[in-house]
Design an enzyme around this catalytic site. Structure first.
Site, PDB file in Angstrom:
ATOM      1  N   SER A   5       0.881  -1.168   0.000  1.00  0.00           N
ATOM      2  CA  SER A   5       0.000   0.000   0.000  1.00  0.00           C
ATOM      3  C   SER A   5       0.916   1.214   0.000  1.00  0.00           C
ATOM      4  O   SER A   5       2.090   1.107   0.383  1.00  0.00           O
ATOM      5  CB  SER A   5      -0.936  -0.027   1.209  1.00  0.00           C
ATOM      6  N   GLU A   7       1.399   5.454   0.835  1.00  0.00           N
ATOM      7  CA  GLU A   7       0.874   6.634   1.529  1.00  0.00           C
ATOM      8  C   GLU A   7       1.264   7.905   0.786  1.00  0.00           C
ATOM      9  O   GLU A   7       2.413   8.073   0.390  1.00  0.00           O
ATOM     10  CB  GLU A   7       1.412   6.678   2.966  1.00  0.00           C
ATOM     11  N   ASP A  98      -1.108  14.952  16.109  1.00  0.00           N
ATOM     12  CA  ASP A  98      -0.222  15.839  16.881  1.00  0.00           C
ATOM     13  C   ASP A  98      -0.725  17.263  16.745  1.00  0.00           C
ATOM     14  O   ASP A  98      -1.251  17.639  15.705  1.00  0.00           O
ATOM     15  CB  ASP A  98       1.204  15.775  16.325  1.00  0.00           C
ATOM     16  N   PHE A 207      13.505  13.936  10.788  1.00  0.00           N
ATOM     17  CA  PHE A 207      12.207  13.308  10.984  1.00  0.00           C
ATOM     18  C   PHE A 207      12.335  12.148  11.992  1.00  0.00           C
ATOM     19  O   PHE A 207      11.512  11.997  12.902  1.00  0.00           O
ATOM     20  CB  PHE A 207      11.755  12.810   9.606  1.00  0.00           C
ATOM     21  N   HIS A 256       3.668  -1.104   3.827  1.00  0.00           N
ATOM     22  CA  HIS A 256       2.997   0.190   3.606  1.00  0.00           C
ATOM     23  C   HIS A 256       4.108   1.219   3.364  1.00  0.00           C
ATOM     24  O   HIS A 256       4.876   1.531   4.277  1.00  0.00           O
ATOM     25  CB  HIS A 256       2.180   0.552   4.855  1.00  0.00           C
TER      26      HIS A 256
HETATM   27  P1  FAD Z   1      -2.136   6.988  19.975  1.00  0.00           P
HETATM   28  O1  FAD Z   1      -1.648   5.643  19.669  1.00  0.00           O
HETATM   29  O2  FAD Z   1      -3.513   7.111  20.420  1.00  0.00           O
HETATM   30  O3  FAD Z   1      -1.208   7.669  21.093  1.00  0.00           O
HETATM   31  C1  FAD Z   1       0.208   7.718  20.945  1.00  0.00           C
HETATM   32  C2  FAD Z   1       0.869   7.013  22.127  1.00  0.00           C
HETATM   33  O4  FAD Z   1       0.608   7.747  23.310  1.00  0.00           O
HETATM   34  C3  FAD Z   1       0.284   5.632  22.323  1.00  0.00           C
HETATM   35  O5  FAD Z   1       1.038   4.701  21.586  1.00  0.00           O
HETATM   36  C4  FAD Z   1       0.289   5.469  23.799  1.00  0.00           C
HETATM   37  O6  FAD Z   1       1.513   4.932  24.200  1.00  0.00           O
HETATM   38  C5  FAD Z   1       0.193   6.878  24.341  1.00  0.00           C
HETATM   39  N1  FAD Z   1      -1.173   7.244  24.729  1.00  0.00           N
HETATM   40  C6  FAD Z   1      -1.974   8.147  24.127  1.00  0.00           C
HETATM   41  N2  FAD Z   1      -3.143   8.278  24.795  1.00  0.00           N
HETATM   42  C7  FAD Z   1      -3.064   7.429  25.838  1.00  0.00           C
HETATM   43  C8  FAD Z   1      -3.950   7.107  26.913  1.00  0.00           C
HETATM   44  N3  FAD Z   1      -5.144   7.706  27.069  1.00  0.00           N
HETATM   45  N4  FAD Z   1      -3.550   6.186  27.808  1.00  0.00           N
HETATM   46  C9  FAD Z   1      -2.344   5.593  27.693  1.00  0.00           C
HETATM   47  N5  FAD Z   1      -1.457   5.851  26.700  1.00  0.00           N
HETATM   48  C10 FAD Z   1      -1.810   6.763  25.795  1.00  0.00           C
HETATM   49  N6  FAD Z   1      -0.375  12.497  12.020  1.00  0.00           N
HETATM   50  C11 FAD Z   1      -1.170  13.422  11.403  1.00  0.00           C
HETATM   51  O7  FAD Z   1      -1.324  14.538  11.920  1.00  0.00           O
HETATM   52  N7  FAD Z   1      -1.814  13.135  10.229  1.00  0.00           N
HETATM   53  C12 FAD Z   1      -1.721  11.931   9.630  1.00  0.00           C
HETATM   54  O8  FAD Z   1      -2.323  11.701   8.593  1.00  0.00           O
HETATM   55  C13 FAD Z   1      -0.892  10.925  10.243  1.00  0.00           C
HETATM   56  N8  FAD Z   1      -0.772   9.688   9.709  1.00  0.00           N
HETATM   57  C14 FAD Z   1      -0.065   8.718  10.376  1.00  0.00           C
HETATM   58  C15 FAD Z   1      -0.046   7.401   9.861  1.00  0.00           C
HETATM   59  C16 FAD Z   1       0.642   6.402  10.531  1.00  0.00           C
HETATM   60  C17 FAD Z   1       0.633   4.998   9.948  1.00  0.00           C
HETATM   61  C18 FAD Z   1       1.325   6.690  11.745  1.00  0.00           C
HETATM   62  C19 FAD Z   1       2.070   5.600  12.465  1.00  0.00           C
HETATM   63  C20 FAD Z   1       1.316   7.989  12.261  1.00  0.00           C
HETATM   64  C21 FAD Z   1       0.617   9.008  11.600  1.00  0.00           C
HETATM   65  N9  FAD Z   1       0.548  10.306  12.097  1.00  0.00           N
HETATM   66  C22 FAD Z   1      -0.239  11.253  11.477  1.00  0.00           C
HETATM   67  C23 FAD Z   1       1.307  10.676  13.301  1.00  0.00           C
HETATM   68  C24 FAD Z   1       0.455  10.514  14.561  1.00  0.00           C
HETATM   69  O9  FAD Z   1      -0.604  11.463  14.538  1.00  0.00           O
HETATM   70  C25 FAD Z   1       1.347  10.775  15.767  1.00  0.00           C
HETATM   71  O10 FAD Z   1       2.286   9.762  15.897  1.00  0.00           O
HETATM   72  C26 FAD Z   1       0.583  10.960  17.078  1.00  0.00           C
HETATM   73  O11 FAD Z   1       1.496  11.448  18.060  1.00  0.00           O
HETATM   74  C27 FAD Z   1      -0.022   9.698  17.617  1.00  0.00           C
HETATM   75  O12 FAD Z   1      -1.184   9.344  16.963  1.00  0.00           O
HETATM   76  P2  FAD Z   1      -1.798   7.861  17.271  1.00  0.00           P
HETATM   77  O13 FAD Z   1      -3.176   7.811  16.766  1.00  0.00           O
HETATM   78  O14 FAD Z   1      -0.878   6.822  16.816  1.00  0.00           O
HETATM   79  O15 FAD Z   1      -1.841   7.994  18.835  1.00  0.00           O
END
Ligand code: FAD
Length: 286
Positions: A5, A7, A98, A207, A256
């Protein structure tokens, strides 16, 4: 059979739109499982993501649009998902996201989703989407430790996600250990490695530092020398193919690719991996 896939990020200018179109056309023959379109940091590029997703979507190409919780109420966030659904998009990469640069740690909007699990639950409840989530082989910088990070990933999967796509990494053993730890924690959903072909070495160093992704010393050494000699592309294809090959040896059959909207390195790595090219891969890219 190895599946891929790709991105992409949403273009912000006419020139960038053409580049994305050309990239998607070059990579389409590899018949990606889906292509994904990112959502701008801080919740920006909302409409650009939708536009790009709509343009990439076609009879032979499934699109996964990214969605984050940043800077929006729950209703606004779910409206974006509804708009995706109205465009026929059935796949979402659901993320916490973020905050914009310089705004410190993530703080939920007062009426927004507090974290990714809440977002995933709400999307799952609609019954309209295949949901994928992010995962971190080198541990997310905000996690207390790897075990806590993996527990959180399990909560995201249990909330309704069917697959995890990982942050990029450079040491295949990091991914393989992470995959084992996820399995030991009871995660059964597939974990697909995120692969970043190194196009811009200095950019990748920055990065990687921001994401907490270690770069093995031998890789630093090789890329510093190759940059001096202007031979980074050859090295990047060799390094990236070797990374994927090592993962394939251990049964990984999905990758990916973070394309950065540039096709050449990803295409060359796919070729090096022996992926078949279907000449009629993409019929429509607007
Ligand atoms: P989560 O997994 O929800 O949180 C990140 C980490 O913080 C967790 O792994 C966990 O350890 C901890 N955490 C968070 N909340 C809690 C809680 N309540 N309790 C306990 N632990 C917690 N960013 C963008 O802005 N736009 C995008 O399109 C984008 N695409 C991405 C695609 C991929 C495949 C990846 C891996 C990252 C992408 N990101 C993107 C970056 C991402 O937004 C950041 O890494 C962000 O800091 C974490 O998002 P997440 O949904 O993985 O977070």
């Amino acid at each position: 059979m190895t599946q891929v896939s790709f991105e992409y990020f949403p273009p912000q200018s006419i020139e960038a739109s053409f580049r994305l179109r050309d990239t998607a056309q070059v990579l389409a023959p590899f018949a990606p499982r889906f292509v994904s379109v990112t959502y701008g940091a801080g919740g920006t590029t909302r409409t650009l993501t939708r536009d790009a997703a709509r343009a990439l979507q076609g009879p032979n190409q499934r699109v996964a649009a990214h969605l984050t919780c940043v800077g929006a109420t729950r209703d606004e966030t779910l409206q974006v998902a509804d708009d995706y659904a109205a465009d026929g998009i059935t796949d979402i990469v659901a993320l916490r996201g973020d905050p914009p640069k310089g705004q410190g740690a993530f703080t939920p909007h007062p009426d927004g989703f507090t974290d990714s699990v809440e977002l995933i639950e709400a999307l799952a409840k609609t019954g309209k989407f295949t949901i994928r989530v992010g995962a971190y082989p080198n541990t997310h910088p905000e996690a207390a430790n790897q075990a806590a990070d993996i527990d959180w990933l399990k909560r995201k999967i249990d909330a309704g996600a069917s697959e995890a796509l990982t942050q990029f990494f450079f040491d295949p053993e990091d991914f393989l250990r992470f995959r084992d730890a996820c399995a030991a924690a009871g995660i059964t959903a597939p974990i697909t490695p995120g692969i970043l072909p190194i196009e811009n070495w200095n950019g990748v160093k920055r990065f990687a530092a921001a994401c907490g992704t270690p770069i093995p010393p031998q890789l630093i050494n090789a890329f510093e020398k190759a940059s001096r000699d202007g031979r980074c592309d050859l090295l990047a294809v060799a390094q990236c193919s070797a990374l994927c090959d090592r993962l394939r040896d251990e049964g990984v059959d999905r990758f990916h690719f973070y394309t950065m909207n540039r096709p050449d390195l990803t295409r060359d790595v796919c070729r090096a991996l022996g992926l078949p090219e279907h000449r009629h891969g993409l019929q429509r890219v607007a």
